[in-house]
Design a protein around this motif. Structure first.
Motif, mmCIF file in Angstrom:
data_model
loop_
_atom_site.group_PDB
_atom_site.id
_atom_site.type_symbol
_atom_site.label_atom_id
_atom_site.label_comp_id
_atom_site.label_asym_id
_atom_site.label_seq_id
_atom_site.Cartn_x
_atom_site.Cartn_y
_atom_site.Cartn_z
ATOM 1 N N GLN A 49 19.234 66.371 47.140
ATOM 2 C CA GLN A 49 19.904 65.748 45.994
ATOM 3 C C GLN A 49 21.390 65.619 46.299
ATOM 4 O O GLN A 49 21.970 66.481 46.957
ATOM 5 N N ARG A 51 25.321 64.418 44.477
ATOM 6 C CA ARG A 51 26.090 64.070 43.289
ATOM 7 C C ARG A 51 27.447 63.528 43.715
ATOM 8 O O ARG A 51 28.018 63.989 44.706
ATOM 9 N N ASP A 178 22.467 68.701 34.533
ATOM 10 C CA ASP A 178 22.093 67.314 34.785
ATOM 11 C C ASP A 178 21.287 66.825 33.598
ATOM 12 O O ASP A 178 20.467 67.574 33.038
ATOM 13 N N MET A 180 18.655 63.890 33.293
ATOM 14 C CA MET A 180 17.967 62.934 34.145
ATOM 15 C C MET A 180 17.450 61.749 33.323
ATOM 16 O O MET A 180 16.674 61.923 32.381
ATOM 17 N N HIS A 184 14.802 60.117 39.446
ATOM 18 C CA HIS A 184 15.788 60.108 40.519
ATOM 19 C C HIS A 184 17.238 60.096 40.028
ATOM 20 O O HIS A 184 18.089 60.724 40.651
ATOM 21 N N TRP A 185 17.521 59.396 38.949
ATOM 22 C CA TRP A 185 18.904 59.197 38.518
ATOM 23 C C TRP A 185 19.225 60.049 37.298
ATOM 24 O O TRP A 185 18.391 60.233 36.409
ATOM 25 N N ASN A 188 25.791 64.062 35.319
ATOM 26 C CA ASN A 188 26.085 65.463 35.575
ATOM 27 C C ASN A 188 27.422 65.862 34.974
ATOM 28 O O ASN A 188 28.374 65.079 34.964
ATOM 29 N N VAL A 225 27.545 61.301 38.678
ATOM 30 C CA VAL A 225 26.200 60.755 38.788
ATOM 31 C C VAL A 225 25.387 61.602 39.752
ATOM 32 O O VAL A 225 25.889 62.029 40.795
ATOM 33 N N THR A 226 24.124 61.845 39.395
ATOM 34 C CA THR A 226 23.184 62.608 40.223
ATOM 35 C C THR A 226 22.124 61.668 40.756
ATOM 36 O O THR A 226 21.630 60.789 40.031
ATOM 37 N N TYR A 227 21.752 61.855 42.037
ATOM 38 C CA TYR A 227 20.608 61.132 42.602
ATOM 39 C C TYR A 227 19.718 62.119 43.338
ATOM 40 O O TYR A 227 20.149 62.792 44.263
ATOM 41 N N ARG A 228 18.448 62.207 42.932
ATOM 42 C CA ARG A 228 17.449 63.048 43.599
ATOM 43 C C ARG A 228 16.559 62.153 44.457
ATOM 44 O O ARG A 228 15.962 61.204 43.964
ATOM 45 N N PHE A 229 16.478 62.445 45.741
ATOM 46 C CA PHE A 229 15.680 61.630 46.653
ATOM 47 C C PHE A 229 14.195 61.839 46.407
ATOM 48 O O PHE A 229 13.772 62.845 45.872
#
Length: 229
Positions: A49, A51, A178, A180, A184-185, A188, A225-229
């Motif tokens: 992940q 940020r 976070d 969500m 994925h998006w 935060n 912004v958070t992004y989890r793969f």
């Protein structure tokens, strides 16, 4: 039932059993092997992940100049970009590496009453986090870890020379969440406290060699912004 009929029935039953056994063996030979399914500790998501945050750095204005009565130091606050990279060992446990760089103007607000200089700071911080997973899209976490503050590109104001601020290893505390939007998006919000008290020294045209402690202890308040793969 006569003897011939009984022999016929036994022969038919034997042939049926043999046919069934052959069919089962053929099915075992022709069916493709089923690959074992690996257990996914992160609910089907990648453990990685990232940020990106806007980060406000708020310093604690405290410090001293040895041998100068009534001395006091202050440091400028700043707003910087920050990148952090997280790896989830389980749904709840993650490690986060925090990357960013900032600067601080150093001022003496007491006996001398003049600007001292400016130092850039690279403070990579590694925290171990616990993520709470019982609140749906809202995912709060707490963390604690270690910080290494590297001071570089140090420069002096007029009247000062040879400014040097020592690098420092200290503790870090963290709390945040976070939210969500999908798998994925997310967005935060994060607050960190870094315990940073280091030594500094410089030469002054009138006062000569000076040294002391710089207690910066920044509070880092970030949103992004958070992004989890």
């Amino acid at each position: 039932m006569n003897m011939n009929d009984a022999r016929h029935l036994r022969w038919i039953a034997g042939m049926g059993a043999a046919f069934f056994a052959c069919g089962a063996a053929a099915a075992e030979l022709t069916s493709p092997p089923v690959a074992p399914v690996a257990e996914d500790v992160t609910s089907g998501l990648s453990p990685w992940q990232i940020r990106v945050r806007a980060l406000g750095v708020i310093t604690e204005d405290s410090g001293s100049i040895n041998g100068v009565t009534g001395s006091d130091l202050s440091y400028s606050d700043s707003l910087i970009p920050e990148l952090d990279i997280s790896y989830f060992f389980t749904d709840n446990i993650a490690a986060e590496l925090i990357l960013g760089t900032t600067y601080a103007n150093i001022n003496e607000d007491g006996a001398v009453g003049v600007p001292v200089g400016k130092a850039w700071l690279l403070p990579p911080t590694l925290t171990l986090q616990y993520h709470f997973t019982d609140f749906g899209a809202f995912k709060p976490y707490v963390g604690a870890g270690i910080n290494y503050s590297l001071f570089y590109n140090q420069s002096e104001k007029p009247g000062f020379h040879n400014l040097h601020v020592d690098n420092h290893v200290g503790a870090a505390l963290q709390v945040g969440f976070d939210y969500m939007v999908d798998d994925h998006w997310g967005v935060n919000f994060d607050v960190k406290k870094i315990f940073l008290e280091t030594e500094w020294k410089a030469d002054h045209d009138v006062l000569g060699p000076l040294s002391g402690k710089a207690k910066i202890d920044p509070l880092l308040i970030g949103a992004g912004v958070t992004y989890r793969f």
